[in-house]
Design a protein around this motif. Structure first.
Motif, PDB file in Angstrom:
ATOM      1  N   SER A  81     -24.895   8.485   2.571  1.00 21.19           N
ATOM      2  CA  SER A  81     -23.730   7.715   2.137  1.00 21.19           C
ATOM      3  C   SER A  81     -23.727   6.302   2.706  1.00 21.19           C
ATOM      4  O   SER A  81     -22.923   5.471   2.284  1.00 21.19           O
ATOM      5  N   LEU A  82     -24.620   6.016   3.666  1.00 20.78           N
ATOM      6  CA  LEU A  82     -24.632   4.699   4.308  1.00 20.78           C
ATOM      7  C   LEU A  82     -25.205   3.648   3.368  1.00 20.78           C
ATOM      8  O   LEU A  82     -25.958   3.959   2.437  1.00 20.78           O
ATOM      9  N   GLY A 121     -21.950   3.505  12.255  1.00 25.17           N
ATOM     10  CA  GLY A 121     -21.518   3.811  10.896  1.00 25.17           C
ATOM     11  C   GLY A 121     -21.828   5.244  10.508  1.00 25.17           C
ATOM     12  O   GLY A 121     -21.035   5.901   9.824  1.00 25.17           O
ATOM     13  N   ALA A 181     -19.159   8.035   9.320  1.00 27.67           N
ATOM     14  CA  ALA A 181     -19.322   8.721   8.033  1.00 27.67           C
ATOM     15  C   ALA A 181     -19.359  10.234   8.249  1.00 27.67           C
ATOM     16  O   ALA A 181     -18.779  11.002   7.468  1.00 27.67           O
ATOM     17  N   LYS A 200     -16.114   4.545   2.698  1.00 27.82           N
ATOM     18  CA  LYS A 200     -16.872   3.531   3.433  1.00 27.82           C
ATOM     19  C   LYS A 200     -16.275   2.149   3.157  1.00 27.82           C
ATOM     20  O   LYS A 200     -15.991   1.800   2.019  1.00 27.82           O
ATOM     21  N   THR A 242     -14.089  -0.061  10.577  1.00 25.97           N
ATOM     22  CA  THR A 242     -14.961   1.016  10.120  1.00 25.97           C
ATOM     23  C   THR A 242     -14.252   2.348   9.959  1.00 25.97           C
ATOM     24  O   THR A 242     -14.814   3.267   9.374  1.00 25.97           O
ATOM     25  N   GLU A 243     -13.023   2.488  10.461  1.00 26.50           N
ATOM     26  CA  GLU A 243     -12.383   3.799  10.423  1.00 26.50           C
ATOM     27  C   GLU A 243     -10.877   3.663  10.320  1.00 26.50           C
ATOM     28  O   GLU A 243     -10.294   2.622  10.655  1.00 26.50           O
TER      29      GLU A 243
END
Length: 788
Positions: free
Chosen positions: A132-133, A175, A179, A571, A629-630
């Motif tokens: 998924s990155l 990351g 994820a 993301k 990022t979150e």
């Protein structure tokens, strides 16, 4: 003295050059990766001749895919290794049928090939999180963690310095952790586990306060599921080697790494495998024998062996089962010309053979195109031009070329890269499978064949000169496969005198989340202040109060601070921090604290001044994508402003998220502060079409500053089709000091972060108006589902 820049073009730059017709760039890709490809193939096939055939066939097919606009972007090596595995597997799969084609997409969708011996591995959450990155993160993790290469060795492949590779690898690992945690959260864990999973990533890197650390450790002691997640996060490198590595390399992966002698991390990779996998993978020779017998699905390599020095080699043909003789194909492809040996100076991979097929010709394609601006193009500002090409026919198109004529004074942002400046890289990639490069008079964009009923959109980031002429529109000439321009399109406007330019836009399964808060309020302890902070009483405007900073965090050293909760899955594609206050002459900085982290100083990339009654104000912007990022609680502190009656200060975070659960949508972020009221305009018009489909439900967000709850008739109006009256989205008073996600007092003096659902019609126009109030319109966001 800074570190010396990387001299060679990156893999991604070489791939971009190939897509624009520069096949010579493939020779460098070939030289970089041939040793790895040959090394893997040798552990799958016992015959040197078959190794050469398989690797040569793979490189030829991958070249064809890239030329047609498909294939990898940054992550060339894993894609090539997967393709080698598929090629070898296909050549040894009992030869029940012949299928001579260079259309690798027919059997290689560009995802890791699942070896039967490793079936189910791709369902592991850490593997799904890796896949998924962003491709660039996948590439750096592959090279540094799985292959065990040093940053200095990886630097030329990614077009970075060694330090840049190390920094990118760190971000990619963080990351991956996020994820991985998001996937566990999306799987609906027990309610008692969610608070721990929300902050587990910060706990692993030691970023929690003592109280939170103790709470997490107590939960891990009692919960075996969360403890297993913690252990996998803590040993992330081992998880990559033991799960993602075999998915790409297959059961011969250990032999490839151990025997190839090109990766320092090979022995460690082997030792970290579970005993069962070590036994399954043991012995490079045993693997090769098993593969030759057709018993195993085969891994892929990174190298393309070229034909022998003076012997041309015909295109690869699937061999029938032993001992039947090989039957010739109905119409054999032409034999490639002899290719110099790899040591020669002008090594070029074999030419791409044309497919041989007995199927009837497909139905014709039918292309149509649109081009326009997202928001407006404004003098002296960056902007975005959107281009959409659709294939409404019954068959695939040929490769597409689009010549975009930008107005005078408007330039595509980017620059030459590489040792000889032969490659040109945009500042922001156009997306949608497009590659673009400025020519003498036009911007030339290329795309591979477009499938039936498919759409390809590009977002071209441009910069408008201060003296760019108003009026001349953007235009487009489209053609297929080198033919003459068969289709033309023109935007309905060019550079404009006023409006909001675009900061970011994209297509996909995307959505926008936004939140914010104030940094000033009425003085605590003053009669009526506590009541006003809870939106009660008769003194709800900052005009009634000598405004003072609020400082709500637990950190020493901040003079003002406030928080907002931001919740999202998926993301982060883009995140922008906006802040505003009264002009004080100070540098436009803010301090940002992410969930589980400490404050860092953010400097404004843009800052624009506006005039409000009694004082000057500003709006500042910074791209904080790398920091956001979150989900969680975000804090902002210490933005420059002044205290006093009617003053204000505040902030907003706007985030674009890629989420598989979201509908296929187009998003856009428009910004640029516009003052309304006695010192500004009575009305500001913001075009929000950007090639959006008409008559669809959309989500429109607005960030505004200095709106007063008790001064009415601030309106947000939406029009578009010319047949009906404009729709009022915010009622009779749209801006009342109310910010989504704000933590603390309900009254966010001077800060509005609001959103509305609306139906877009025709060429939608958003209008912000006022009669009695003075405020600043700062940011407009749009999320609209696409029909295609």
């Amino acid at each position: 003295m800074g570190e010396q820049a990387v001299a060679e073009p990156s893999d991604a730059a070489l791939i971009s050059r190939i897509r624009t017709g520069d096949n010579d760039a493939y020779a460098l890709l070939y030289e970089r990766h041939k040793a790895a490809a040959r090394g893997l193939a040798r552990h799958l096939i016992s015959s040197d001749t078959e190794v050469d055939d398989a690797v040569s066939e793979t490189f030829t097919k991958v070249l064809s895919v890239i030329q047609r606009g498909g294939g990898p972007g940054d992550s060339f090596r894993p894609y090539l290794l997967t393709s080698v595995r598929r090629t070898v597997y296909d050549r040894h799969r009992a030869g029940r049928r012949e299928n001579i084609t260079d259309e690798i997409e027919l059997y290689d969708p560009g995802v890791p090939f699942v070896d039967p011996a490793l079936e189910g591995l791709e369902q592991k959450m850490i593997v799904r999180a890796y896949l998924s990155l962003p491709e660039r993160w996948q590439a750096v993790l592959w090279h540094t963690e799985i292959e065990g290469r040093k940053p200095a060795d990886v630097a030329p492949l990614l077009g970075l310095s060694a330090n840049g590779v190390a920094a990118l690898a760190y971000r990619a690992r963080e990351g991956l952790k996020q994820a991985y945690l998001q996937m566990h959260l999306a799987a609906t864990p027990p309610k008692a586990c969610r608070p721990t999973l929300d902050i587990l990533g910060a706990y692993v890197r030691g970023g929690l306060a003592k109280k939170e650390t103790a709470r997490v450790e107590a939960h891990l002691d009692d919960c075996s599921d969360c403890r297993a997640i913690y252990l996998e996060l803590k040993d992330l490198n081992r998880s990559l080697r033991t799960l993602v590595g075999p998915l790409i390399l297959g059961v011969g992966g250990a032999a490839y790494l151990l025997k190839g002698g090109i990766f320092g991390g090979a022995l460690f990779w082997w030792k970290t495998l579970p005993k069962r996998q070590q036994q399954a993978l043991a012995g490079g020779t045993a693997v090769a024998v098993a593969v030759a017998a057709g018993l195993l699905a085969l891994p892929a390599g990174n190298e393309l062996p070229l034909p022998k020095k003076a012997e041309p080699r015909p295109p690869a043909v699937a061999r029938p089962q032993r001992p039947a003789p090989v039957k010739p194909a109905p119409a054999p492809a032409p034999v490639p010309k002899p290719v110099p040996a790899p040591g020669d100076p002008a090594v070029v991979p074999p030419p791409v053979p044309r497919p041989v097929s007995s199927t009837p010709s497909p139905r014709p394609s039918r292309l149509d195109a649109e081009i326009g601006t997202v928001g407006v193009l404004l003098r002296g500002k960056p902007g975005i031009v959107a281009m959409t090409v659709r294939n409404s026919g019954g068959g695939a198109s040929r490769p597409i070329a689009a010549d975009v004529a930008l107005p005078p004074g408007v330039g595509f942002t980017g620059g030459a890269t590489g040792r000889t400046a032969a490659a040109w890289a945009p500042l922001v990639a156009p997306g949608g499978g497009w590659s673009c490069r400025p020519m003498e008079e036009v911007l030339r964009c290329a795309h591979g064949p477009l499938r039936p009923r498919a759409t390809a959109s590009a977002y071209l980031h441009v910069l408008v000169a201060d003296d760019a002429p108003l009026g001349p529109p953007v235009s487009l000439a489209l053609r297929q496969d080198g033919g003459k321009a068969a289709l033309k399109a023109e935007a309905d406007r060019g550079v404009q005198e006023a409006g909001m330019p675009a900061r970011f836009a994209t297509d996909g399964n995307v959505r926008i989340v936004q939140a914010g808060n104030a940094l000033m309020s009425c003085p605590a302890g003053k009669p009526g202040c506590e009541e006003a902070r809870n939106r009660k009483g008769t003194e709800l405007d900052n005009d009634f109060w000598p405004m003072k900073p609020i400082d709500l965090d637990d950190a020493p050293g901040t003079a003002s601070s406030s928080a907002a909760d931001l919740t999202f899955g998926g993301k982060v594609l883009w995140a922008g921090l906006y802040w505003s206050g009264v002009e004080s002459g100070e540098e436009k900085t803010a301090r940002l604290r992410v969930p589980g982290g400490a404050y860092t100083t953010v400097k404004a990339q843009d800052a624009d001044a506006v005039k409000l009654p009694g004082y000057g104000a500003y709006q500042a912007f910074a791209d904080v994508t790398s920091k956001v990022t979150e989900s969680g609680r975000y804090w902002v502190a210490d933005v420059p402003t002044r205290t006093g009656v009617a003053k204000y200060a505040g902030w907003s975070l706007v985030v674009v998220v890629s989420d598989p659960a979201a509908p296929l949508s187009r998003t856009m972020i428009l910004d640029g502060p516009k003052a309304l009221g006695p010192t500004g305009a009575d009305r500001v018009d913001v075009p929000v079409d950007g090639l959006l489909p008409a008559a669809i439900p959309a989500r429109i967000g607005v960030v505004a500053w200095e709106g007063d709850a008790q001064l009415g008739e601030d309106r947000v109006l939406l029009s578009g089709d010319g047949r009906t009256a404009a729709t009022s989205l915010g009622g009779a008073n749209a801006f009342v000091s109310s910010a989504a996600g704000a933590v603390g007092p309900r009254m966010t003096y001077g800060v509005d972060v609001v959103s509305y659902t609306a139906r877009l019609r025709g060429k939608p126009l958003l209008s912000l108006t006022t009669k009695t109030d003075a405020y600043v319109a700062g940011v407009v966001t749009v999320t609209a589902p696409l029909r295609s």
